[in-house]
Scaffold this motif. Structure first.
Motif, mmCIF file in Angstrom:
data_model
loop_
_atom_site.group_PDB
_atom_site.id
_atom_site.type_symbol
_atom_site.label_atom_id
_atom_site.label_comp_id
_atom_site.label_asym_id
_atom_site.label_seq_id
_atom_site.Cartn_x
_atom_site.Cartn_y
_atom_site.Cartn_z
ATOM 1 N N ILE A 159 0.829 -1.136 -0.002
ATOM 2 C CA ILE A 159 -0.135 0.116 -0.030
ATOM 3 C C ILE A 159 0.996 1.449 -0.027
ATOM 4 O O ILE A 159 0.498 2.416 -0.504
ATOM 5 C CB ILE A 159 -0.945 -0.025 1.208
ATOM 6 N N PHE A 160 2.146 1.280 0.778
ATOM 7 C CA PHE A 160 2.942 2.123 0.607
ATOM 8 C C PHE A 160 4.199 2.112 -0.137
ATOM 9 O O PHE A 160 5.168 2.911 0.070
ATOM 10 C CB PHE A 160 3.331 2.587 2.193
ATOM 11 N N ALA A 161 4.173 1.266 -0.937
ATOM 12 C CA ALA A 161 5.330 0.802 -1.912
ATOM 13 C C ALA A 161 5.614 2.401 -2.677
ATOM 14 O O ALA A 161 6.950 2.750 -2.988
ATOM 15 C CB ALA A 161 5.165 0.067 -2.886
ATOM 16 N N THR A 162 4.701 3.065 -3.206
ATOM 17 C CA THR A 162 4.747 4.249 -3.942
ATOM 18 C C THR A 162 5.395 5.319 -3.223
ATOM 19 O O THR A 162 5.722 6.509 -3.715
ATOM 20 C CB THR A 162 3.942 4.510 -4.849
ATOM 21 N N HIS A 163 4.687 5.474 -1.996
ATOM 22 C CA HIS A 163 4.814 6.583 -0.831
ATOM 23 C C HIS A 163 5.421 6.148 0.327
ATOM 24 O O HIS A 163 4.366 6.120 1.375
ATOM 25 C CB HIS A 163 3.616 7.564 -0.770
ATOM 26 N N PRO A 164 6.612 5.473 0.560
ATOM 27 C CA PRO A 164 6.825 4.959 1.632
ATOM 28 C C PRO A 164 7.049 6.009 2.680
ATOM 29 O O PRO A 164 7.199 7.421 2.649
ATOM 30 C CB PRO A 164 8.151 4.624 1.514
ATOM 31 N N GLN A 165 6.824 5.564 3.941
ATOM 32 C CA GLN A 165 6.864 6.636 5.102
ATOM 33 C C GLN A 165 7.963 6.007 6.385
ATOM 34 O O GLN A 165 7.634 5.606 7.295
ATOM 35 C CB GLN A 165 5.445 6.403 6.019
ATOM 36 N N PRO A 166 8.965 6.450 5.909
ATOM 37 C CA PRO A 166 10.271 5.894 6.714
ATOM 38 C C PRO A 166 10.465 6.595 8.015
ATOM 39 O O PRO A 166 10.764 5.984 9.123
ATOM 40 C CB PRO A 166 11.543 6.274 5.836
ATOM 41 N N GLU A 167 9.997 7.771 8.162
ATOM 42 C CA GLU A 167 10.070 8.603 9.446
ATOM 43 C C GLU A 167 8.823 7.953 10.343
ATOM 44 O O GLU A 167 9.121 7.664 11.595
ATOM 45 C CB GLU A 167 9.620 9.977 9.392
ATOM 46 N N LEU A 168 7.791 7.616 9.767
ATOM 47 C CA LEU A 168 6.442 6.996 10.548
ATOM 48 C C LEU A 168 6.887 5.785 11.092
ATOM 49 O O LEU A 168 6.911 5.007 12.118
ATOM 50 C CB LEU A 168 5.318 6.885 9.675
ATOM 51 N N LYS A 169 7.685 4.850 10.129
ATOM 52 C CA LYS A 169 8.074 3.438 10.407
ATOM 53 C C LYS A 169 9.105 3.433 11.637
ATOM 54 O O LYS A 169 9.084 2.784 12.494
ATOM 55 C CB LYS A 169 8.515 2.948 9.049
ATOM 56 N N ALA A 170 9.868 4.672 11.535
ATOM 57 C CA ALA A 170 10.869 4.458 12.846
ATOM 58 C C ALA A 170 10.370 4.931 14.027
ATOM 59 O O ALA A 170 10.704 4.279 14.865
ATOM 60 C CB ALA A 170 11.897 5.749 12.133
ATOM 61 N N VAL A 171 9.219 5.842 13.864
ATOM 62 C CA VAL A 171 8.445 6.198 15.365
ATOM 63 C C VAL A 171 7.680 5.053 15.659
ATOM 64 O O VAL A 171 7.953 4.486 16.842
ATOM 65 C CB VAL A 171 7.630 7.238 14.831
#
Length: 108
Positions: free
Chosen positions: A39-51
């Motif tokens: 779902i997030f392949a085109t717009h990854p959320q690295p900061e949110l994943k880190a949180v």
């Protein structure tokens, strides 16, 4: 709402703190899986994943290892809607999680 648990009525006694932590842990695992899905392949959320990973490290409760199933692959045209929906639900979940921790802290 995070799947996998009963809904408590307003007049029911509050659930045990361990139960609340287990539900929060399951919710964090669920959203971590969602952010890692296609779902997030085109717009990854690295900061949110880190949180989320940081929060998972802080919420240490002994629970049975139950990794939530990964969501089914998303059709490309639905990805923006699913991203928005997931982020809105995550925002609501974190608001509730914040209330639980605030209440727990004030009860001490």
């Amino acid at each position: 709402m995070v799947p996998g648990g009963p809904i408590h009525h307003l007049h029911a006694p509050p659930p045990a703190p361990q139960h609340c932590l287990q539900r929060i842990l399951r919710g964090l695992q669920h959203y971590q899986a969602m952010l890692g899905s296609d779902i997030f392949a085109t717009h990854p959320q690295p900061e949110l994943k880190a949180v989320l990973e940081g929060l998972l490290g802080l919420v240490q409760v002994p629970v049975r290892s139950c990794q939530p199933p990964l969501p089914t692959p998303a059709v490309t045209w639905r990805q923006p809607l699913l991203q928005h929906n997931t982020l809105e639900r995550l925002r609501s979940f974190t608001a509730i999680m914040s209330r639980v921790f605030t209440h727990s802290a004030s009860a001490r």
